[in-house]
Design a protein around this motif. Structure first.
Motif, PDB file in Angstrom:
ATOM      1  N   ARG A 274      64.164  21.896  55.726  1.00 51.98           N
ATOM      2  CA  ARG A 274      63.287  20.538  55.608  1.00 51.98           C
ATOM      3  C   ARG A 274      63.077  20.357  57.178  1.00 51.98           C
ATOM      4  O   ARG A 274      64.154  20.407  57.959  1.00 51.98           O
ATOM      5  CB  ARG A 274      64.221  19.357  54.939  1.00 51.98           C
ATOM      6  N   LEU A 275      61.932  19.868  57.503  1.00 51.10           N
ATOM      7  CA  LEU A 275      61.620  19.202  58.963  1.00 51.10           C
ATOM      8  C   LEU A 275      61.445  17.614  58.719  1.00 51.10           C
ATOM      9  O   LEU A 275      60.693  17.447  58.248  1.00 51.10           O
ATOM     10  CB  LEU A 275      60.285  19.854  59.176  1.00 51.10           C
ATOM     11  N   SER A 276      62.642  17.076  58.988  1.00 47.95           N
ATOM     12  CA  SER A 276      62.797  15.838  59.126  1.00 47.95           C
ATOM     13  C   SER A 276      62.377  14.990  60.321  1.00 47.95           C
ATOM     14  O   SER A 276      62.724  15.675  61.306  1.00 47.95           O
ATOM     15  CB  SER A 276      64.276  15.361  58.744  1.00 47.95           C
ATOM     16  N   PRO A 277      61.702  13.938  60.208  1.00 52.47           N
ATOM     17  CA  PRO A 277      61.309  13.245  61.571  1.00 52.47           C
ATOM     18  C   PRO A 277      62.313  12.675  62.356  1.00 52.47           C
ATOM     19  O   PRO A 277      63.468  12.291  61.868  1.00 52.47           O
ATOM     20  CB  PRO A 277      60.337  12.265  60.902  1.00 52.47           C
ATOM     21  N   ARG A 278      62.220  12.505  63.640  1.00 48.30           N
ATOM     22  CA  ARG A 278      63.050  11.788  64.383  1.00 48.30           C
ATOM     23  C   ARG A 278      62.443  10.417  64.565  1.00 48.30           C
ATOM     24  O   ARG A 278      61.230  10.390  64.223  1.00 48.30           O
ATOM     25  CB  ARG A 278      63.286  12.562  65.922  1.00 48.30           C
TER      26      ARG A 278
END
Length: 493
Positions: free
Chosen positions: A323-327
Motif C-alpha cells: 500500500r502507498l499510504s499518504p504522508r
C-alpha cells in the motif's frame, strides 16, 4: 502567496480561535466550490480534476453541495482538536453542505491514552498500540480490559464536582463490535458528538486510499516524480525562508533526490509483514518504478490513461500486498485538491499547508483553495477555580532574598569592583562576601521558609500538570462546558 495570520493557541480557559472571520469562511467556501467544480483543464494522470472529484464525491454520497471537512489522526483528541468538528458542523449548516471528519488511521499510533487526574491508561491491551507501524493495526481492547478501564474512570469521576460528558462514548464502544481500535474510537466520538447536537460524519482514511481518485493522484505524482520533487523541495525552502526556519528538517525533511532514486511523499506499507518504509522511486532504463517483493518492478507511465493507470497500480499493489499510504502533506493536499470545498485545520496543520499552497500553485498550476483554522482551550473543569502556581516566580524571589540578606553587601561589591581584575585581593573580597551571605542564611529562618515554599510550589505544580493540561480528552469535560463552546461558535456565525 496569500497572507496568513500568526496563529497562537489561546491560553485562557474556555477561549477559542477562528480564522478567518466566519463571514469570510462562508464566502471562501462558496468560491472554492465554484472554482474547483470547473477545473476540467487541470489533468491528474490524464483525467480532468473535475471528473475525479465528482467520482470520489459520488463514492462518499456527496453531490454538488459544499463538502466541509477536517481531519486528524485517530486519537483521544483534546478540545482544541474537537472544536474543528464544531466549526465544520457550523459551516455546513450555514452553507447547506455536508460535514465530514476524516479519521487518519494510517499514522503511527500515538495519543491513545485516556488521561484524567492521577491516571493515564492506553485504550487497548493490544501490543500493537505500542509497536505498530500504523494505527489501523491496533485491535480493539478485550472486554475485560475495557470494562476495567471504564470502572476505574467512573470510580474516580464520582468524586469530581461535575459530571463528565463521556457516557455516550463509553456506551458506544461497549455496545458496538469493532475489531480495530480506530473504528471503535470513531464510533465513540460520533456518539458523543451526536449527544451534543453536532451533525458530523466520520470516515476512516483507509477507505479513501483505496479509491480510484487516490490511485490516480499517486500515479500522477510518481510518474512525474522528478518535477514534483523539485517543486516540493522548493516549496519547503520558500516556506522556511518566509518563516525564518534554519533547520532543513522542519516542518518536514526535503525529499531525497539522486540520479537514479527519488524519495516519494508516501509510505510503502507491507500489509503482510506490517512493516513500513519511506517509498522510493527507482530509475530503470529511463523510467520510474517502485520495486516490490522478488524484485518485481511496477513502471509508472505518464502517458497512460487514468483508468489504465488506476487498474494497473491497484492490481500490482494487491498482488504484492503493498500500500502507498499518504504522508501528512500529501494527504491534506489530496483532500483539498480532489475532494473538499473547505478544509478546517488546527494550528499545526495550517502551518504545514502553507507549504501545500505553494505546491498547489507551482506544480498543479491552480489557485490554492482557501482553508480555515480553529482551536480552543478547555482545562480540566476544577482548574478554573484556581490559578496556576509560578515556580520561576518563587525561584526569583529566593534569588532576591539571598542577595539582600546582608546590609553591607554593597560595601563588599564596591570593594570587589575596586580591586584589580584577576587579583588575589579581588578573589578574597568575593569569598568574604559569600561567607557573609552563608553565615546570614544559616542564622535566619528566612531562607529556610523560602525553601519550604519552593518545595510546596513544585509539588503543587506537579499536581496541576493535569488540571492545566489543555490536551485531555474532550469527553472528560462536562456536557455543559462542551455545549457552551458549541454555542460560542454558533453565535460567531
Amino acid at each position: 502567496m496569500k497572507q496568513y495570520a500568526d496563529w497562537k493557541a489561546p491560553t485562557k480557559d474556555a477561549s477559542h480561535l477562528i480564522w478567518p472571520s466566519p463571514g469570510e469562511i462562508l464566502d471562501q467556501t462558496r468560491a472554492n466550490a465554484a472554482r474547483l467544480r470547473g477545473l476540467d483543464s487541470v489533468r491528474i494522470q490524464n483525467a480532468s480534476l473535475a471528473f475525479l472529484r465528482r467520482q470520489l464525491r459520488s463514492e462518499l454520497a456527496v453531490g454538488d453541495e459544499p463538502l466541509i471537512a477536517t481531519g486528524h489522526q485517530v486519537e483521544m483528541y483534546h478540545p482544541g482538536v474537537w472544536v474543528k468538528n464544531i466549526l465544520i458542523d457550523q459551516i455546513a449548516r450555514k452553507s447547506g453542505g455536508k460535514a465530514i471528519h476524516f479519521a487518519v488511521d494510517t499514522d503511527t499510533p500515538k495519543h491513545l491514552q485516556l488521561k484524567w487526574p492521577g491516571q493515564s491508561h492506553l485504550m487497548s491491551d493490544d501490543i500493537e498500540i505500542i509497536q505498530g507501524e500504523w494505527s489501523e493495526l491496533v485491535a480493539s481492547p478485550s472486554e475485560k480490559y475495557l470494562s476495567k478501564l471504564i470502572r476505574m474512570f467512573e470510580r474516580d469521576a464520582a468524586d469530581w464536582r461535575f459530571k463528565p460528558a463521556i457516557a455516550p462514548f463509553f456506551d458506544a464502544i461497549r455496545d458496538v463490535p469493532e475489531p480495530q481500535l480506530c473504528a471503535l474510537l470513531v464510533t465513540g466520538a460520533k456518539a458523543l458528538d451526536e449527544s451534543l447536537g453536532l451533525d458530523v460524519d466520520f470516515i476512516l482514511a483507509t477507505r479513501l486510499i483505496e479509491s480510484d481518485a487516490y490511485l490516480a493522484y499517486v500515479h500522477h505524482i510518481t510518474a512525474d516524480i522528478e518535477q514534483f520533487a523539485i517543486h516540493y523541495n522548493r516549496a519547503l525552502a520558500d516556506y522556511r525562508t518566509a518563516a525564518g526556519i534554519q533547520s532543513t528538517s522542519r516542518p518536514m525533511p526535503d525529499l531525497r533526490i539522486s540520479d537514479d532514486r527519488i524519495e516519494l511523499p508516501f509510505w510503502l506499507d507491507d500489509l503482510q509483514t506490517h512493516d513500513r518504509v519511506r517509498a522510493t522511486a527507482v530509475r530503470i532504463a529511463d523510467r520510474w518504478a517502485i520495486v516490490g517483493s522478488e524484485d518485481d518492478p511496477y513502471f509508472f507511465d505518464p502517458a497512460v490513461d487514468a483508468s489504465d493507470a488506476i487498474a494497473g497500480l491497484r492490481d500490482y499493489l494487491s498482488t504484492h500486498q503493498l500500500r502507498l499510504s499518504p504522508r501528512a502533506l500529501t494527504l491534506t493536499m489530496f483532500f483539498r485538491l480532489m475532494l473538499v470545498d473547505q478544509f478546517v485545520h488546527g494550528i499545526g496543520g495550517a502551518r504545514y499547508d502553507q507549504v501545500s499552497d505553494r505546491i498547489l500553485h507551482s506544480y498543479f498550476g491552480i489557485e490554492p483553495p482557501d482553508f480555515s483554522v480553529t482551536t480552543a482551550t478547555l482545562y480540566f473543569p476544577n482548574a478554573g477555580e484556581q490559578s496556576a502556581v509560578c515556580v520561576p516566580c518563587v525561584v526569583s524571589e529566593g534569588h532576591h532574598l539571598k542577595h539582600n540578606l546582608i546590609p553591607a553587601k554593597q560595601t563588599y561589591l564596591n570593594a570587589i569592583n575596586a580591586a584589580p581584575p584577576d587579583s588575589i585581593e579581588r578573589k578574597t573580597r568575593y569569598l568574604e562576601m559569600h561567607r557573609a551571605i552563608a553565615t546570614t542564611i544559616a542564622s535566619t529562618d528566612t531562607m529556610s521558609q523560602w525553601k519550604d515554599r519552593l518545595e510546596r510550589t513544585i509539588a503543587r505544580q506537579e499536581e496541576e500538570k493535569v488540571l492545566f493540561n489543555r490536551e485531555l480528552f474532550y469527553g472528560v469535560q462536562s456536557a455543559e462546558r462542551l455545549s457552551e463552546m458549541i454555542q460560542r461558535y454558533r453565535e460567531a456565525f
